[in-house]
Design a protein around this motif. Structure first.
Motif, short mmCIF file in Angstrom:
data_model
loop_
_atom_site.label_atom_id
_atom_site.label_comp_id
_atom_site.label_asym_id
_atom_site.label_seq_id
_atom_site.Cartn_x
_atom_site.Cartn_y
_atom_site.Cartn_z
N TYR A 187 4.18 25.57 29.34
CA TYR A 187 4.10 24.35 28.55
C TYR A 187 2.74 23.66 28.71
CZ TYR A 187 9.16 24.80 28.00
OH TYR A 187 10.43 25.26 27.69
N ALA A 188 2.42 22.81 27.75
CA ALA A 188 1.13 22.12 27.74
C ALA A 188 1.04 21.10 28.88
CB ALA A 188 0.93 21.40 26.41
N ARG A 189 -0.16 20.98 29.43
CA ARG A 189 -0.44 19.93 30.41
C ARG A 189 -1.66 19.16 29.92
NH1 ARG A 189 2.14 19.94 35.23
NH2 ARG A 189 3.40 21.76 35.74
N LEU A 190 -1.50 17.85 29.76
CA LEU A 190 -2.58 17.03 29.23
C LEU A 190 -3.52 16.54 30.32
CD1 LEU A 190 -0.57 14.75 26.75
CD2 LEU A 190 -1.68 16.94 26.29
N ARG A 191 -4.77 16.31 29.93
CA ARG A 191 -5.71 15.69 30.85
C ARG A 191 -5.38 14.21 31.02
NH1 ARG A 191 -11.67 17.22 28.90
NH2 ARG A 191 -12.13 16.04 30.79
N GLY A 192 -4.95 13.60 29.94
CA GLY A 192 -4.51 12.21 30.00
C GLY A 192 -5.60 11.21 30.31
N GLU A 193 -6.79 11.43 29.77
CA GLU A 193 -7.91 10.51 30.04
C GLU A 193 -7.64 9.14 29.42
OE1 GLU A 193 -11.82 11.82 29.13
OE2 GLU A 193 -11.67 13.64 30.36
N GLY A 210 8.40 14.03 26.56
CA GLY A 210 7.36 13.19 25.98
C GLY A 210 6.04 13.39 26.69
N ALA A 211 5.12 14.09 26.08
CA ALA A 211 3.87 14.45 26.74
C ALA A 211 3.05 13.23 27.16
CB ALA A 211 3.03 15.34 25.82
N PHE A 212 3.18 12.14 26.41
CA PHE A 212 2.39 10.94 26.71
C PHE A 212 3.21 9.89 27.46
CE2 PHE A 212 0.78 12.85 22.78
CZ PHE A 212 -0.51 13.15 23.19
N GLY A 213 4.47 10.21 27.70
CA GLY A 213 5.35 9.25 28.35
C GLY A 213 6.06 8.40 27.31
N SER A 214 7.35 8.19 27.51
CA SER A 214 8.14 7.36 26.62
C SER A 214 8.73 6.21 27.43
CB SER A 214 9.25 8.20 25.97
OG SER A 214 9.93 7.46 24.98
N ALA A 215 9.40 5.30 26.74
CA ALA A 215 9.99 4.15 27.45
C ALA A 215 11.16 3.61 26.67
CB ALA A 215 8.95 3.05 27.64
#
Length: 419
Positions: free
Chosen positions: A402-408, A74-79
């Protein structure tokens, strides 16, 4: 009328292709700037909305979003966080609407399983009641393949491919050493109530006597005596035995073999360790030397061997979610509709969230053979197209790139939330 923003969140256990659905959502939204402003992603799933921890996907380049299609997890984080019912926990649902209102969010895309579809359904209802209507579209995702109505769930095809490959390769390993070493190999797969993943191991068999020799499914209570007879017959007939067992296999009394006595955030019994339990049963009764493996996270993270069908379908349901929302649809989930097995044809349909929320789809009886230890030809016809094709990620220095996000993060506008 100015375009509303969108909120996207990933929920529950991740898959090798859930980020492909994210790419489908974001790229499709970007293609419609007249209707959708910014797509905000929840940091760690729905918790990102509750705590107003929003990721601004507009800060990510087109190249990075495109790379999500071949990036696992989960690129944005899951829960694993389940919002309770509206009556018992209304404050959390009201908080979601407050955050959506504060950030001008008019679209909610929730990427998950049955519990997640239930949340999306409730948010659609509450938004209307609070005078802030939100278009809520569920996006199917689960390696367990246990959502109803949809022919298959994005995430399943890739884990099925991984398990089938692992079964074939491990089977060759055991066969080559069985005369003087290991006679029994046990592979434990995920699958709490539905045996789809374990069943997929049957695709490894090309000829009579090939592994897997025994498949243990949650849908079939374990008969220890019959099981041990099957293992013994396999060892005596083929020289070895490969057993694939779902974590959710139950005893005759309905209890889980691997119940750890605890529950997760969704209220599900924590499972794990059914392979060593099966191994001990074989060792203590038949005396065979064994090895076992627990596929665990490896099976759902294996993007390097993902099914091309699965990747395509994962992206398609993300894309369809946005298109359906723009078409005025609400409180629905895009589905995969099978048109034919061979050649394999499918299209995207839809189902009301109320019909899929908190409903589990188990393997039908006609997919399990008379012995209870293998699957039928009908099951194999269903499974084969789902693992078809390869969609390898790009490699750099010998490893997947794999992709790495900036996550701003988006600046919060509300006080901290206390449940």
């Amino acid at each position: 009328m100015h375009p509303k923003n969108a909120f996207y969140a990933q929920s529950g256990g991740v898959t090798a292709v859930i980020n492909a659905s994210a790419a489908g959502v974001i790229e499709t939204a970007r293609a419609h700037p007249e209707a959708i402003g910014t797509v905000y992603a929840g940091a760690n799933g729905i918790l990102g909305a509750l705590h107003e921890d929003l990721i601004d996907t507009a800060a990510e380049s087109a190249e990075t979003i495109r790379a999500l299609r071949h990036t696992p997890a989960g690129a944005f984080g899951s829960a694993r966080y389940k919002l309770k019912g509206l009556e018992e926990n209304r404050a959390e649902y009201e908080r979601l609407i407050e955050v959506f209102r504060a950030h001008d969010i008019g679209y909610f895309f929730y990427n998950g399983g049955g519990d997640s579809q239930d949340t999306a359904h409730k948010v659609s209802q509450l938004g209307e009641a609070m005078g802030y209507p939100v278009t809520c579209i569920g996006i199917p995702k689960t390696v367990d393949n246990d959502l109803p109505v949809t022919d298959t769930c994005p995430g399943f095809g890739s884990v099925a491919k991984y398990i089938a490959v692992a079964t074939r390769e491990a089977g060759l390993d055991v066969a080559s050493m069985a005369q003087t070493s290991t006679r029994v190999f046990i592979l434990e797969t995920m699958g709490r109530h539905a045996g789809w993943i374990a069943a997929a191991s049957a695709l490894a068999r090309e000829a009579q006597g090939d592994p897997p020799h025994v498949i243990l499914l949650p849908e079939v209570p374990l008969d220890e005596q019959r099981f041990l007879e099957r293992v013994k017959a396999s060892v005596e007939g083929f020289g070895y035995c490969v057993v694939v067992v779902s974590e959710g296999v139950k005893n005759a009394d309905g209890t889980f073999l691997s119940d750890q006595g605890t529950r997760d955030a969704f209220g599900h019994v924590q499972l794990g360790g059914v392979a060593p339990a099966i191994a001990a049963l074989i060792k203590n009764t038949l005396g065979y030397k064994y090895h076992y493996a627990i596929a665990d996270y490896l099976q759902r993270a294996a993007r390097h061997i993902a099914s091309a069908t699965d990747v395509e379908q994962a992206y398609a349901v993300g894309q369809a979610a946005v298109e359906q929302a723009l078409a005025g649809r609400n409180a629905i989930m895009p589905t995969i509709v099978r048109e034919s097995d061979a050649p394999y044809r499918w299209h995207v349909g839809e189902v009301a969230l109320a019909e899929v929320a908190n409903v589990e789809a188990r393997m039908p009886a006609e997919f399990i053979d008379a012995s209870g230890f293998f699957v039928t030809d009908a099951c194999l016809r269903y499974l084969r197209p789902l693992i078809a094709g390869e969609d390898y990620p790009p490699y750099r220095d010998g490893l997947p790139d794999y992709a790495r996000l900036r996550g701003e993060r988006v600046t919060p506008r509300l006080p901290d939330f206390r449940a």
